[in-house]
Design a protein around this motif. Structure first.
Motif, PDB file in Angstrom:
ATOM      1  N   LEU A  79     -74.262  -9.981-103.786  1.00  0.00           N
ATOM      2  CA  LEU A  79     -74.085 -11.271-104.454  1.00  0.00           C
ATOM      3  C   LEU A  79     -75.083 -11.455-105.594  1.00  0.00           C
ATOM      4  N   GLY A  80     -76.345 -11.062-105.342  1.00  0.00           N
ATOM      5  CA  GLY A  80     -77.375 -11.204-106.368  1.00  0.00           C
ATOM      6  C   GLY A  80     -77.099 -10.343-107.584  1.00  0.00           C
ATOM      7  N   VAL A  81     -76.780  -9.072-107.335  1.00  0.00           N
ATOM      8  CA  VAL A  81     -76.535  -8.132-108.435  1.00  0.00           C
ATOM      9  C   VAL A  81     -75.279  -8.520-109.213  1.00  0.00           C
ATOM     10  N   SER A  82     -74.220  -8.922-108.487  1.00  0.00           N
ATOM     11  CA  SER A  82     -72.973  -9.266-109.182  1.00  0.00           C
ATOM     12  C   SER A  82     -73.132 -10.527-110.028  1.00  0.00           C
ATOM     13  N   THR A  83     -73.860 -11.528-109.511  1.00  0.00           N
ATOM     14  CA  THR A  83     -74.075 -12.746-110.302  1.00  0.00           C
ATOM     15  C   THR A  83     -74.962 -12.467-111.509  1.00  0.00           C
ATOM     16  N   LEU A  84     -75.953 -11.597-111.333  1.00  0.00           N
ATOM     17  CA  LEU A  84     -76.816 -11.204-112.448  1.00  0.00           C
ATOM     18  C   LEU A  84     -76.012 -10.426-113.490  1.00  0.00           C
ATOM     19  N   SER A  85     -75.063  -9.610-113.018  1.00  0.00           N
ATOM     20  CA  SER A  85     -74.202  -8.864-113.943  1.00  0.00           C
ATOM     21  C   SER A  85     -73.383  -9.812-114.811  1.00  0.00           C
ATOM     22  N   LEU A  86     -72.946 -10.914-114.204  1.00  0.00           N
ATOM     23  CA  LEU A  86     -72.182 -11.907-114.966  1.00  0.00           C
ATOM     24  C   LEU A  86     -73.031 -12.549-116.059  1.00  0.00           C
ATOM     25  N   LYS A  87     -74.325 -12.739-115.764  1.00  0.00           N
ATOM     26  CA  LYS A  87     -75.223 -13.311-116.783  1.00  0.00           C
ATOM     27  C   LYS A  87     -75.343 -12.367-117.973  1.00  0.00           C
ATOM     28  N   PHE A  88     -75.538 -11.072-117.669  1.00  0.00           N
ATOM     29  CA  PHE A  88     -75.647 -10.092-118.745  1.00  0.00           C
ATOM     30  C   PHE A  88     -74.334  -9.957-119.529  1.00  0.00           C
ATOM     31  N   ALA A  89     -73.214 -10.243-118.845  1.00  0.00           N
ATOM     32  CA  ALA A  89     -71.911 -10.165-119.521  1.00  0.00           C
ATOM     33  C   ALA A  89     -71.635 -11.387-120.376  1.00  0.00           C
ATOM     34  N   GLY A  90     -72.491 -12.412-120.245  1.00  0.00           N
ATOM     35  CA  GLY A  90     -72.336 -13.598-121.088  1.00  0.00           C
ATOM     36  C   GLY A  90     -71.591 -14.744-120.445  1.00  0.00           C
ATOM     37  N   TYR A  91     -71.669 -14.864-119.098  1.00  0.00           N
ATOM     38  CA  TYR A  91     -70.984 -15.955-118.401  1.00  0.00           C
ATOM     39  C   TYR A  91     -71.500 -17.304-118.902  1.00  0.00           C
TER      40      TYR A  91
END
Length: 509
Positions: free
Chosen positions: A431-443
């Protein structure tokens, strides 16, 4: 079968001792006492529902709630999700250690933990879904109540999981009770998904994508964020009521059985860790299911966002999730038949790998609502296997440990708690890594339209990554040594040990 043979051999050896033979004949109804009625199994199974109801609601909706309703930055949301699950993971072996050292009370060893934790779990769960009227301390609010709820849930679920070993000594009855439990737990995920999804989905503060202009992603008038907040509170209130009712049914309908007067071997926490992690079959089982569970957790945690932003089915995401859970529920009895007929290892390979082609299909084809529903039905079959098999195989590992360590007793809760520890820690990481990935993707928090990079990231998180994790997990599970022959041999040896203890007890009296 083995039980009957053991009693006959024991009785034959004591025919010349008339008084003792009389005692042995009275011990024969033990077979009947070890059998569980359908009512007992149902009451036991209902006790597992709160964990799955709250778990499915949190798993499918918490990430979406923190980003789009509480409107936290994705980085802050990732901290809450990771720290909360990591804290939850740490509390599992700690609670398991204390449970294993608990004394027997008038209502058992496990029941006091379950009863005392329930009111606090209900209160903290409700407060997770409340948006506080301040901005500065929001992250602290969610972090505190998420961690507190996970702690209280652990105090409920670890003793409940270990209760499997204390409702009967008959392995077939345990497997049957586990099947009932898995059926109710999958129903619990359906219920959690349905309650949260239908109540919250009906109050969505974003319209369908075709109602929005891509150049203007703001929410049109008529869609109220306050209504969505209220819907989350109503859903959490309903779930809290169900939680309390299920705990009451478990307490009233299940009688915990004392451990035949065997003394527990008191160990330190460090000794407990070494004891559990030194048993090879347990380690292989846990690591194998760690990878497969991580795959399904990634899918679960990101699927609502994937349906909403990648497939564009914003108004249908709660129904698609419900279809997955319903499909899983209806196939649980079939999986129980399959593992009984072909063995648990074959059920693992076939059941978990079944999801792979559908994970690939959902991201390879163009978005289509009917195909999304069909894929959801097929994926639910694999979800059922992922639910049933780990909990069906853990008692086999505990029995194998007992056969190889006959002088060590009373530590069943440690095996369950360490398994849950690794699974929850993996869940926190995913959950932590996937949500952080969304931040880097520009969510973009609070936006009804997300950049194309977010859609691509979600596709990766629900397909290629889970497929790779499933492949690794199944390769590890190939080395798991407890096949049907060894499992049945362990059952026979344990029965002989129980009969020997009964003989010693009869001679002593």
């Amino acid at each position: 079968m083995a039980r009957g043979e053991g009693v006959e051999q024991y009785a034959a050896g004591l025919l010349s001792v008339k008084p003792i033979n009389t005692e042995v004949k009275t011990a024969k109804p033990k077979d009947q006492r070890n059998r569980l009625s359908v009512c007992n199994k149902l009451c036991y199974a209902i006790g597992g529902a709160p964990y799955q109801i709250t778990g499915s609601a949190l798993g499918f909706f918490l990430q979406l709630y923190l980003l789009d309703v509480a409107q936290l930055d994705p980085f802050h949301a990732s901290i809450i999700l990771f720290v909360g699950r990591a804290w939850d993971a740490v509390t599992d072996p700690t609670v398991g250690f204390f449970v294993s050292r608990s004394r027997w009370t008038g209502i058992g060893r496990m029941m006091p933990w379950i009863l005392c934790s329930t009111p606090f779990a209900v209160l903290t769960y409700f407060l997770i879904w409340y948006v506080p009227p301040f901005e500065e301390g929001k992250i602290v609010w969610y972090l505190i109540f998420y961690c507190l709820f996970q702690s209280m849930q652990t105090c409920f679920h670890v003793p409940y999981s270990a209760l499997t070993m204390f409702i009967t000594t008959d392995q077939k009855e345990r497997d049957s009770a586990t099947a009932y439990r898995m059926m109710v737990e999958v129903l619990g995920t359906v219920l959690g998904t349905a309650i949260q999804g239908q109540i919250v989905g009906g109050a969505s503060n974003c319209p369908d994508p075709d109602e929005l202009d891509s150049s203007n992603s703001t929410i049109p008038t008529g869609y109220s964020l306050e209504e969505t907040k209220q819907a989350y509170l109503i859903a959490s209130g309903v779930i809290c009521i169900i939680y309390v009712c299920c705990a009451a049914v478990l307490f009233l309908g299940v009688k915990e059985k004392k451990d035949n007067g065997r003394k527990k071997t008191l160990l330190t926490f460090r000794q407990g860790i070494c004891l559990v992690m030194s048993h090879g079959p347990y380690v292989k089982l846990v690591i194998g299911f760690l990878f497969t569970s991580l795959a399904f957790m990634l899918l679960e945690g990101n699927f609502a966002l994937f349906i909403t932003y990648s497939l564009g089915h914003r108004k249908h995401f709660q129904n698609i999730l419900l279809v997955i859970m319903l499909s899983g529920t209806l196939t649980i009895p079939w999986w129980q038949w399959f593992l009984t007929r072909f063995g648990k290892k074959k059920a693992v390979y076939f059941g978990i790998s079944w999801a792979v082609p559908f994970m690939l299909l959902i991201v390879c084809i163009k978005s289509h609502l009917i195909i999304s529903y069909l894929v959801s039905v097929a994926a639910g079959v694999s979800v059922a296997a992922a639910f049933l098999l780990p909990w069906s195989m853990l008692p086999d590992v505990v029995d194998d440990f007992k056969v190889r360590n006959p002088d060590i007793h009373g530590h069943e809760a440690l095996f369950y708690s360490f398994y849950v520890f690794f699974i929850k820690f993996a869940s926190g990481m995913s959950l932590g890594v996937s949500t952080l990935s969304l931040k880097f993707a520009g969510y973009v928090t609070g936006s009804c339209i997300q950049p194309e990079a977010v859609s691509l990231t979600l596709k990766v998180l629900v397909s290629p990554v889970p497929v790779a994790l499933i492949a690794v997990g199944l390769l590890i599970l190939r080395t798991y040594p407890i096949d049907e022959e060894r499992r049945q041999g362990n059952q026979k040896l344990l029965q002989e040990m129980l009969d020997s203890e009964s003989e010693t007890s009869a001679l002593g009296s």
